[in-house]
Write a protein that holds these residues in place. Structure first.
Motif, PDB file in Angstrom:
ATOM      1  N   SER A 104     -16.713 -38.999  17.755  1.00 53.49           N
ATOM      2  CA  SER A 104     -15.747 -38.423  16.812  1.00 53.49           C
ATOM      3  C   SER A 104     -16.099 -38.794  15.382  1.00 53.49           C
ATOM      4  O   SER A 104     -16.829 -39.749  15.138  1.00 53.49           O
ATOM      5  N   SER A 105     -15.537 -38.027  14.450  1.00 55.52           N
ATOM      6  CA  SER A 105     -15.689 -38.359  13.043  1.00 55.52           C
ATOM      7  C   SER A 105     -14.411 -37.997  12.302  1.00 55.52           C
ATOM      8  O   SER A 105     -13.686 -37.085  12.707  1.00 55.52           O
ATOM      9  N   VAL A 106     -14.152 -38.722  11.228  1.00 52.98           N
ATOM     10  CA  VAL A 106     -13.066 -38.399  10.311  1.00 52.98           C
ATOM     11  C   VAL A 106     -13.636 -38.549   8.912  1.00 52.98           C
ATOM     12  O   VAL A 106     -14.308 -39.533   8.605  1.00 52.98           O
ATOM     13  N   THR A 107     -13.379 -37.546   8.072  1.00 53.69           N
ATOM     14  CA  THR A 107     -13.841 -37.567   6.688  1.00 53.69           C
ATOM     15  C   THR A 107     -12.661 -37.290   5.772  1.00 53.69           C
ATOM     16  O   THR A 107     -11.880 -36.373   6.021  1.00 53.69           O
ATOM     17  N   ILE A 108     -12.532 -38.086   4.714  1.00 51.66           N
ATOM     18  CA  ILE A 108     -11.545 -37.859   3.661  1.00 51.66           C
ATOM     19  C   ILE A 108     -12.330 -37.726   2.369  1.00 51.66           C
ATOM     20  O   ILE A 108     -13.148 -38.591   2.038  1.00 51.66           O
ATOM     21  N   ALA A 109     -12.099 -36.617   1.647  1.00 51.04           N
ATOM     22  CA  ALA A 109     -12.834 -36.351   0.410  1.00 51.04           C
ATOM     23  C   ALA A 109     -11.877 -35.906  -0.690  1.00 51.04           C
ATOM     24  O   ALA A 109     -10.789 -35.392  -0.405  1.00 51.04           O
ATOM     25  N   ASP A 110     -12.309 -36.095  -1.943  1.00 52.07           N
ATOM     26  CA  ASP A 110     -11.498 -35.615  -3.056  1.00 52.07           C
ATOM     27  C   ASP A 110     -11.693 -34.116  -3.238  1.00 52.07           C
ATOM     28  O   ASP A 110     -12.417 -33.468  -2.471  1.00 52.07           O
ATOM     29  N   ARG A 111     -11.073 -33.545  -4.241  1.00 55.26           N
ATOM     30  CA  ARG A 111     -11.093 -32.091  -4.408  1.00 55.26           C
ATOM     31  C   ARG A 111     -12.451 -31.534  -4.815  1.00 55.26           C
ATOM     32  O   ARG A 111     -12.652 -30.325  -4.793  1.00 55.26           O
ATOM     33  N   ASP A 112     -13.388 -32.405  -5.175  1.00 53.48           N
ATOM     34  CA  ASP A 112     -14.763 -31.973  -5.450  1.00 53.48           C
ATOM     35  C   ASP A 112     -15.674 -32.212  -4.251  1.00 53.48           C
ATOM     36  O   ASP A 112     -16.868 -31.961  -4.322  1.00 53.48           O
ATOM     37  N   GLY A 113     -15.116 -32.749  -3.174  1.00 49.90           N
ATOM     38  CA  GLY A 113     -15.912 -33.003  -1.982  1.00 49.90           C
ATOM     39  C   GLY A 113     -16.601 -34.354  -1.971  1.00 49.90           C
ATOM     40  O   GLY A 113     -17.440 -34.610  -1.106  1.00 49.90           O
ATOM     41  N   VAL A 114     -16.260 -35.250  -2.893  1.00 51.47           N
ATOM     42  CA  VAL A 114     -16.828 -36.598  -2.872  1.00 51.47           C
ATOM     43  C   VAL A 114     -16.144 -37.360  -1.736  1.00 51.47           C
ATOM     44  O   VAL A 114     -14.908 -37.457  -1.694  1.00 51.47           O
ATOM     45  N   ILE A 115     -16.931 -37.889  -0.835  1.00 52.41           N
ATOM     46  CA  ILE A 115     -16.398 -38.566   0.347  1.00 52.41           C
ATOM     47  C   ILE A 115     -15.852 -39.934  -0.039  1.00 52.41           C
ATOM     48  O   ILE A 115     -16.573 -40.771  -0.584  1.00 52.41           O
ATOM     49  N   LEU A 116     -14.563 -40.144   0.258  1.00 49.85           N
ATOM     50  CA  LEU A 116     -13.858 -41.377  -0.075  1.00 49.85           C
ATOM     51  C   LEU A 116     -13.838 -42.343   1.097  1.00 49.85           C
ATOM     52  O   LEU A 116     -13.860 -43.561   0.906  1.00 49.85           O
ATOM     53  N   ALA A 117     -13.736 -41.804   2.301  1.00 49.89           N
ATOM     54  CA  ALA A 117     -13.676 -42.631   3.511  1.00 49.89           C
ATOM     55  C   ALA A 117     -14.241 -41.808   4.659  1.00 49.89           C
ATOM     56  O   ALA A 117     -14.075 -40.590   4.697  1.00 49.89           O
ATOM     57  N   ARG A 118     -14.903 -42.508   5.595  1.00 47.81           N
ATOM     58  CA  ARG A 118     -15.487 -41.785   6.734  1.00 47.81           C
ATOM     59  C   ARG A 118     -15.776 -42.747   7.876  1.00 47.81           C
ATOM     60  O   ARG A 118     -16.149 -43.891   7.653  1.00 47.81           O
ATOM     61  N   VAL A 119     -15.575 -42.257   9.075  1.00 46.13           N
ATOM     62  CA  VAL A 119     -16.077 -42.908  10.279  1.00 46.13           C
ATOM     63  C   VAL A 119     -16.754 -41.828  11.092  1.00 46.13           C
ATOM     64  O   VAL A 119     -16.290 -40.692  11.116  1.00 46.13           O
ATOM     65  N   GLU A 121     -20.283 -44.399  10.254  1.00 46.34           N
ATOM     66  CA  GLU A 121     -21.283 -44.601   9.211  1.00 46.34           C
ATOM     67  C   GLU A 121     -20.751 -44.471   7.784  1.00 46.34           C
ATOM     68  O   GLU A 121     -21.302 -43.751   6.967  1.00 46.34           O
ATOM     69  N   PRO A 122     -19.698 -45.205   7.445  1.00 47.13           N
ATOM     70  CA  PRO A 122     -19.177 -45.107   6.081  1.00 47.13           C
ATOM     71  C   PRO A 122     -20.225 -45.482   5.037  1.00 47.13           C
ATOM     72  O   PRO A 122     -20.281 -44.866   3.966  1.00 47.13           O
ATOM     73  N   GLU A 123     -21.050 -46.451   5.345  1.00 52.13           N
ATOM     74  CA  GLU A 123     -22.063 -46.895   4.381  1.00 52.13           C
ATOM     75  C   GLU A 123     -23.055 -45.786   4.027  1.00 52.13           C
ATOM     76  O   GLU A 123     -23.619 -45.770   2.947  1.00 52.13           O
TER      77      GLU A 123
END
Length: 188
Positions: A104-119, A121-123
């Motif tokens: 599974s994966s979860v991605t949270i990004a700002d309105r420009d698509g810059v990834i703020l948090a992810r699982v 491989e967040p690094e």
């Protein structure tokens, strides 16, 4: 007291309509100027809450997500803007505490698509931009699902919540590995 009760904030500020800081939780930098910042300017023109783009928090120097909102604004009281910065590290730590299905994966990004948090491989992904092949999902008019090969090479069924449909002003996607998900059906 408000800032201490909200551990996900790296700073909380009240800004006068002229762009100068009226007060900041835990700081004496009262004359700090935020009037030229996009998150302030947009909130000053918009009565709704504004979620900005990831930027360095002026008080911590660390990347944060500005959220601003008008407060007051009648003839007897000058309008002010509340500006809070969400601590990106706090967001990633909370996401990393969760247990997810294999693949599974979860991605949270700002309105420009810059990834703020992810699982996972967040690094590898935090601070990067959602790839061009997936950028259109950020601004879709409504949430949806589709099957994709994610940027980490895993085939997933992806559910997404675009910035335009989100009261938070964030893009959120959750993907579930087709290999893991369909395994149960193949065994029948």
């Amino acid at each position: 007291e408000v800032a201490n009760a909200l551990p996900f904030l790296s700073s909380l500020t009240i800004v006068n309509s002229d762009g100068y800081v009226r007060c900041e939780a835990g700081s004496a930098q009262i004359r700090h100027f935020l009037g030229d910042q996009p998150f302030f300017l947009e909130a000053a023109q918009n009565a709704a809450r504004v979620t900005g783009k990831v930027t360095d928090d002026p008080w911590t120097g660390k990347p944060g997500l500005p959220v601003s909102m008008q407060i007051g604004g009648n003839a007897d009281q000058p309008q002010v803007i509340a500006v809070a910065f969400i601590d990106i590290q706090w967001l990633q730590e909370r996401l990393s505490e969760k247990t997810f299905e294999e693949g599974s994966s979860v991605t949270i990004a700002d309105r420009d698509g810059v990834i703020l948090a992810r699982v996972p491989e967040p690094e590898r992904f935090i601070g990067t931009v959602v790839p061009d092949d997936f950028q259109y999902l950020i601004h879709e008019p409504k949430p949806g699902t589709l099957e994709v090969v994610s940027q980490d090479g895993t085939r997933r069924v992806l559910g997404y919540y675009p910035v335009t449909a989100s009261p938070s002003g964030l893009y959120v996607s959750a993907g579930f590995s087709t290999q893991v998900g369909y395994r149960a059906y193949r065994e029948i």
